[in-house]
Design a protein around this motif. Structure first.
Motif, PDB file in Angstrom:
ATOM      1  N   THR A  83      33.689  57.162  55.513  1.00  0.00           N
ATOM      2  CA  THR A  83      33.280  55.753  55.549  1.00  0.00           C
ATOM      3  C   THR A  83      32.329  55.473  56.709  1.00  0.00           C
ATOM      4  O   THR A  83      32.184  54.333  57.144  1.00  0.00           O
ATOM      5  CB  THR A  83      34.510  54.834  55.672  1.00  0.00           C
ATOM      6  OG1 THR A  83      35.207  55.150  56.871  1.00  0.00           O
ATOM      7  CG2 THR A  83      35.418  54.975  54.475  1.00  0.00           C
ATOM      8  N   TRP A  84      31.676  56.493  57.245  1.00  0.00           N
ATOM      9  CA  TRP A  84      30.744  56.333  58.354  1.00  0.00           C
ATOM     10  C   TRP A  84      29.377  55.976  57.785  1.00  0.00           C
ATOM     11  O   TRP A  84      28.634  56.821  57.333  1.00  0.00           O
ATOM     12  CB  TRP A  84      30.664  57.649  59.151  1.00  0.00           C
ATOM     13  CG  TRP A  84      29.927  57.515  60.435  1.00  0.00           C
ATOM     14  CD1 TRP A  84      28.588  57.613  60.607  1.00  0.00           C
ATOM     15  CD2 TRP A  84      30.477  57.281  61.728  1.00  0.00           C
ATOM     16  NE1 TRP A  84      28.267  57.455  61.924  1.00  0.00           N
ATOM     17  CE2 TRP A  84      29.409  57.254  62.640  1.00  0.00           C
ATOM     18  CE3 TRP A  84      31.764  57.100  62.198  1.00  0.00           C
ATOM     19  CZ2 TRP A  84      29.595  57.040  63.989  1.00  0.00           C
ATOM     20  CZ3 TRP A  84      31.941  56.892  63.539  1.00  0.00           C
ATOM     21  CH2 TRP A  84      30.871  56.862  64.418  1.00  0.00           C
ATOM     22  N   PHE A  85      29.050  54.701  57.787  1.00  0.00           N
ATOM     23  CA  PHE A  85      27.802  54.221  57.233  1.00  0.00           C
ATOM     24  C   PHE A  85      26.776  53.997  58.324  1.00  0.00           C
ATOM     25  O   PHE A  85      27.090  53.989  59.520  1.00  0.00           O
ATOM     26  CB  PHE A  85      28.019  52.919  56.459  1.00  0.00           C
ATOM     27  CG  PHE A  85      28.819  53.107  55.204  1.00  0.00           C
ATOM     28  CD1 PHE A  85      28.238  53.668  54.092  1.00  0.00           C
ATOM     29  CD2 PHE A  85      30.147  52.735  55.150  1.00  0.00           C
ATOM     30  CE1 PHE A  85      28.958  53.849  52.930  1.00  0.00           C
ATOM     31  CE2 PHE A  85      30.873  52.913  54.005  1.00  0.00           C
ATOM     32  CZ  PHE A  85      30.283  53.469  52.890  1.00  0.00           C
ATOM     33  N   TYR A  86      25.541  53.789  57.926  1.00  0.00           N
ATOM     34  CA  TYR A  86      24.434  53.619  58.865  1.00  0.00           C
ATOM     35  C   TYR A  86      24.663  52.417  59.790  1.00  0.00           C
ATOM     36  O   TYR A  86      24.439  52.505  60.991  1.00  0.00           O
ATOM     37  CB  TYR A  86      23.131  53.469  58.075  1.00  0.00           C
ATOM     38  CG  TYR A  86      21.891  53.526  58.916  1.00  0.00           C
ATOM     39  CD1 TYR A  86      21.434  54.734  59.417  1.00  0.00           C
ATOM     40  CD2 TYR A  86      21.171  52.385  59.209  1.00  0.00           C
ATOM     41  CE1 TYR A  86      20.286  54.810  60.188  1.00  0.00           C
ATOM     42  CE2 TYR A  86      20.028  52.440  59.981  1.00  0.00           C
ATOM     43  CZ  TYR A  86      19.595  53.662  60.461  1.00  0.00           C
ATOM     44  OH  TYR A  86      18.468  53.732  61.229  1.00  0.00           O
ATOM     45  N   VAL A  87      25.123  51.311  59.225  1.00  0.00           N
ATOM     46  CA  VAL A  87      25.325  50.107  60.022  1.00  0.00           C
ATOM     47  C   VAL A  87      26.468  50.318  61.021  1.00  0.00           C
ATOM     48  O   VAL A  87      26.391  49.854  62.161  1.00  0.00           O
ATOM     49  CB  VAL A  87      25.595  48.896  59.110  1.00  0.00           C
ATOM     50  CG1 VAL A  87      25.905  47.656  59.908  1.00  0.00           C
ATOM     51  CG2 VAL A  87      24.399  48.644  58.205  1.00  0.00           C
ATOM     52  N   TYR A  88      27.500  51.032  60.613  1.00  0.00           N
ATOM     53  CA  TYR A  88      28.588  51.327  61.540  1.00  0.00           C
ATOM     54  C   TYR A  88      28.105  52.247  62.661  1.00  0.00           C
ATOM     55  O   TYR A  88      28.529  52.097  63.810  1.00  0.00           O
ATOM     56  CB  TYR A  88      29.771  51.959  60.803  1.00  0.00           C
ATOM     57  CG  TYR A  88      30.960  52.198  61.698  1.00  0.00           C
ATOM     58  CD1 TYR A  88      31.640  51.134  62.278  1.00  0.00           C
ATOM     59  CD2 TYR A  88      31.386  53.487  61.989  1.00  0.00           C
ATOM     60  CE1 TYR A  88      32.707  51.345  63.108  1.00  0.00           C
ATOM     61  CE2 TYR A  88      32.458  53.707  62.818  1.00  0.00           C
ATOM     62  CZ  TYR A  88      33.127  52.630  63.376  1.00  0.00           C
ATOM     63  OH  TYR A  88      34.179  52.847  64.213  1.00  0.00           O
ATOM     64  N   ASN A  89      27.209  53.144  62.357  1.00  0.00           N
ATOM     65  CA  ASN A  89      26.630  54.014  63.371  1.00  0.00           C
ATOM     66  C   ASN A  89      25.829  53.193  64.382  1.00  0.00           C
ATOM     67  O   ASN A  89      25.870  53.463  65.583  1.00  0.00           O
ATOM     68  CB  ASN A  89      25.754  55.080  62.714  1.00  0.00           C
ATOM     69  CG  ASN A  89      25.405  56.203  63.641  1.00  0.00           C
ATOM     70  OD1 ASN A  89      26.004  56.376  64.685  1.00  0.00           O
ATOM     71  ND2 ASN A  89      24.418  56.971  63.251  1.00  0.00           N
ATOM     72  N   ILE A  90      25.107  52.193  63.913  1.00  0.00           N
ATOM     73  CA  ILE A  90      24.386  51.298  64.819  1.00  0.00           C
ATOM     74  C   ILE A  90      25.369  50.579  65.735  1.00  0.00           C
ATOM     75  O   ILE A  90      25.166  50.494  66.954  1.00  0.00           O
ATOM     76  CB  ILE A  90      23.540  50.285  64.021  1.00  0.00           C
ATOM     77  CG1 ILE A  90      22.415  50.995  63.276  1.00  0.00           C
ATOM     78  CG2 ILE A  90      22.984  49.199  64.927  1.00  0.00           C
ATOM     79  CD1 ILE A  90      21.660  50.107  62.315  1.00  0.00           C
ATOM     80  N   TYR A  91      26.450  50.086  65.171  1.00  0.00           N
ATOM     81  CA  TYR A  91      27.469  49.381  65.957  1.00  0.00           C
ATOM     82  C   TYR A  91      28.081  50.288  67.026  1.00  0.00           C
ATOM     83  O   TYR A  91      28.216  49.892  68.186  1.00  0.00           O
ATOM     84  CB  TYR A  91      28.551  48.849  65.021  1.00  0.00           C
ATOM     85  CG  TYR A  91      29.764  48.347  65.745  1.00  0.00           C
ATOM     86  CD1 TYR A  91      29.755  47.106  66.372  1.00  0.00           C
ATOM     87  CD2 TYR A  91      30.917  49.120  65.821  1.00  0.00           C
ATOM     88  CE1 TYR A  91      30.859  46.645  67.054  1.00  0.00           C
ATOM     89  CE2 TYR A  91      32.027  48.672  66.499  1.00  0.00           C
ATOM     90  CZ  TYR A  91      31.993  47.437  67.116  1.00  0.00           C
ATOM     91  OH  TYR A  91      33.096  46.997  67.793  1.00  0.00           O
ATOM     92  N   VAL A  92      28.432  51.504  66.639  1.00  0.00           N
ATOM     93  CA  VAL A  92      29.045  52.436  67.590  1.00  0.00           C
ATOM     94  C   VAL A  92      28.079  52.779  68.714  1.00  0.00           C
ATOM     95  O   VAL A  92      28.467  52.794  69.888  1.00  0.00           O
ATOM     96  CB  VAL A  92      29.534  53.713  66.860  1.00  0.00           C
ATOM     97  CG1 VAL A  92      29.891  54.805  67.847  1.00  0.00           C
ATOM     98  CG2 VAL A  92      30.716  53.396  65.972  1.00  0.00           C
ATOM     99  N   ASN A  93      26.828  53.032  68.374  1.00  0.00           N
ATOM    100  CA  ASN A  93      25.849  53.363  69.411  1.00  0.00           C
ATOM    101  C   ASN A  93      25.611  52.194  70.366  1.00  0.00           C
ATOM    102  O   ASN A  93      25.449  52.403  71.568  1.00  0.00           O
ATOM    103  CB  ASN A  93      24.528  53.802  68.789  1.00  0.00           C
ATOM    104  CG  ASN A  93      24.549  55.247  68.396  1.00  0.00           C
ATOM    105  OD1 ASN A  93      24.899  56.105  69.188  1.00  0.00           O
ATOM    106  ND2 ASN A  93      24.199  55.526  67.156  1.00  0.00           N
ATOM    107  N   ALA A  94      25.611  50.983  69.849  1.00  0.00           N
ATOM    108  CA  ALA A  94      25.311  49.837  70.696  1.00  0.00           C
ATOM    109  C   ALA A  94      26.494  49.413  71.548  1.00  0.00           C
ATOM    110  O   ALA A  94      26.356  49.233  72.759  1.00  0.00           O
ATOM    111  CB  ALA A  94      24.843  48.664  69.831  1.00  0.00           C
ATOM    112  N   PHE A  95      27.665  49.262  70.951  1.00  0.00           N
ATOM    113  CA  PHE A  95      28.758  48.592  71.646  1.00  0.00           C
ATOM    114  C   PHE A  95      29.871  49.517  72.124  1.00  0.00           C
ATOM    115  O   PHE A  95      30.728  49.081  72.889  1.00  0.00           O
ATOM    116  CB  PHE A  95      29.330  47.504  70.751  1.00  0.00           C
ATOM    117  CG  PHE A  95      28.300  46.479  70.374  1.00  0.00           C
ATOM    118  CD1 PHE A  95      27.733  45.663  71.333  1.00  0.00           C
ATOM    119  CD2 PHE A  95      27.877  46.358  69.067  1.00  0.00           C
ATOM    120  CE1 PHE A  95      26.771  44.728  70.995  1.00  0.00           C
ATOM    121  CE2 PHE A  95      26.919  45.427  68.724  1.00  0.00           C
ATOM    122  CZ  PHE A  95      26.363  44.610  69.690  1.00  0.00           C
TER     123      PHE A  95
END
Length: 64
Positions: A10-22
């Motif tokens: 369930t690791w999607f692109y938007v979740y990857n953006i969230y993890v990298n940012a916050f």
């Protein structure tokens, strides 16, 4: 909710953006990923709008 789920299923692109940012505090990298996502969404939207003349029917009017 699943934080990537079993085996990153369930690791999607938007979740990857969230993890990298916050979580990893890589704001610049997350920002660049967000810009790429925006460009991709705009491109797909443009293609759909241009090709909609083929599959949209206006009853009682012309297809302009």
């Amino acid at each position: 909710m699943t934080q990537g789920g079993p085996n990153y299923s369930t690791w999607f692109y938007v979740y990857n953006i969230y993890v990298n940012a916050f979580k990893n505090f890589r704001y610049g990298y997350a920002s660049a990923m967000s810009w790429l996502l925006l460009i991709a969404v705009m491109f797909v939207t443009f293609l759909i709008m241009k090709s909609s003349k083929r599959f949209v029917h206006y009853e009682g009017g012309t297809n302009e």
